[in-house]
Design a protein around this motif. Structure first.
Motif, mmCIF file in Angstrom:
data_model
loop_
_atom_site.group_PDB
_atom_site.id
_atom_site.type_symbol
_atom_site.label_atom_id
_atom_site.label_comp_id
_atom_site.label_asym_id
_atom_site.label_seq_id
_atom_site.Cartn_x
_atom_site.Cartn_y
_atom_site.Cartn_z
ATOM 1 N N UNK A 194 0.812 -1.213 0.000
ATOM 2 C CA UNK A 194 0.000 0.000 0.000
ATOM 3 C C UNK A 194 0.850 1.270 0.000
ATOM 4 N N UNK A 195 2.014 1.178 -0.642
ATOM 5 C CA UNK A 195 2.866 2.351 -0.849
ATOM 6 C C UNK A 195 2.545 2.881 -2.237
ATOM 7 N N UNK A 196 2.018 4.079 -2.322
ATOM 8 C CA UNK A 196 1.590 4.629 -3.603
ATOM 9 C C UNK A 196 2.496 5.791 -4.035
ATOM 10 N N UNK A 197 3.782 5.557 -4.005
ATOM 11 C CA UNK A 197 4.745 6.569 -4.437
ATOM 12 C C UNK A 197 4.839 6.544 -5.952
ATOM 13 N N UNK A 198 4.617 7.674 -6.592
ATOM 14 C CA UNK A 198 4.566 7.731 -8.052
ATOM 15 C C UNK A 198 5.937 7.526 -8.688
ATOM 16 N N UNK A 199 6.989 7.966 -8.044
ATOM 17 C CA UNK A 199 8.323 7.799 -8.623
ATOM 18 C C UNK A 199 8.808 6.366 -8.517
ATOM 19 N N UNK A 200 8.189 5.577 -7.661
ATOM 20 C CA UNK A 200 8.574 4.186 -7.504
ATOM 21 C C UNK A 200 8.305 3.391 -8.779
ATOM 22 N N UNK A 201 7.356 3.829 -9.593
ATOM 23 C CA UNK A 201 7.049 3.099 -10.816
ATOM 24 C C UNK A 201 7.987 3.457 -11.961
#
Length: 88
Positions: A43-50
């Motif tokens: 449930x980590x929704x960090x955009x740069x992680x993708x």
């Protein structure tokens, strides 16, 4: 050059693009699904992680698959030059 020759060249060009781009697209899909799964589980929704892992994975795959891509493009170029030489 008639319509059949033009369609044959276009078909070969599209096939060359699909085959040459398939390693990068496949890795982007696999890494994207993996990251989405990790994001859903944690449930980590960090955009740069993708973006960062996909970019790194694609750069690595493009570096290793460059000879394959070059051979596909070279093969297409040879076919086109051969058709020009033969007068279509």
């Amino acid at each position: 050059m008639n319509e059949a020759d033009a369609l044959d060249i276009v078909q070969y060009a599209i096939w060359t693009v699909l085959v040459a781009s398939s390693p990068a697209v496949a890795v982007a899909m696999i890494v994207g699904v993996g990251i989405a799964l990790v994001q859903a589980l944690t449930q980590v929704q960090e955009i740069t992680l993708t973006f960062v892992p996909k970019i790194v994975a694609i750069l690595i795959v493009v570096a290793f698959s460059a000879p394959f891509v070059a051979s596909q493009i070279s093969s297409f170029t040879n076919v086109i030059f051969q058709r020009i030489q033969d007068g279509f």
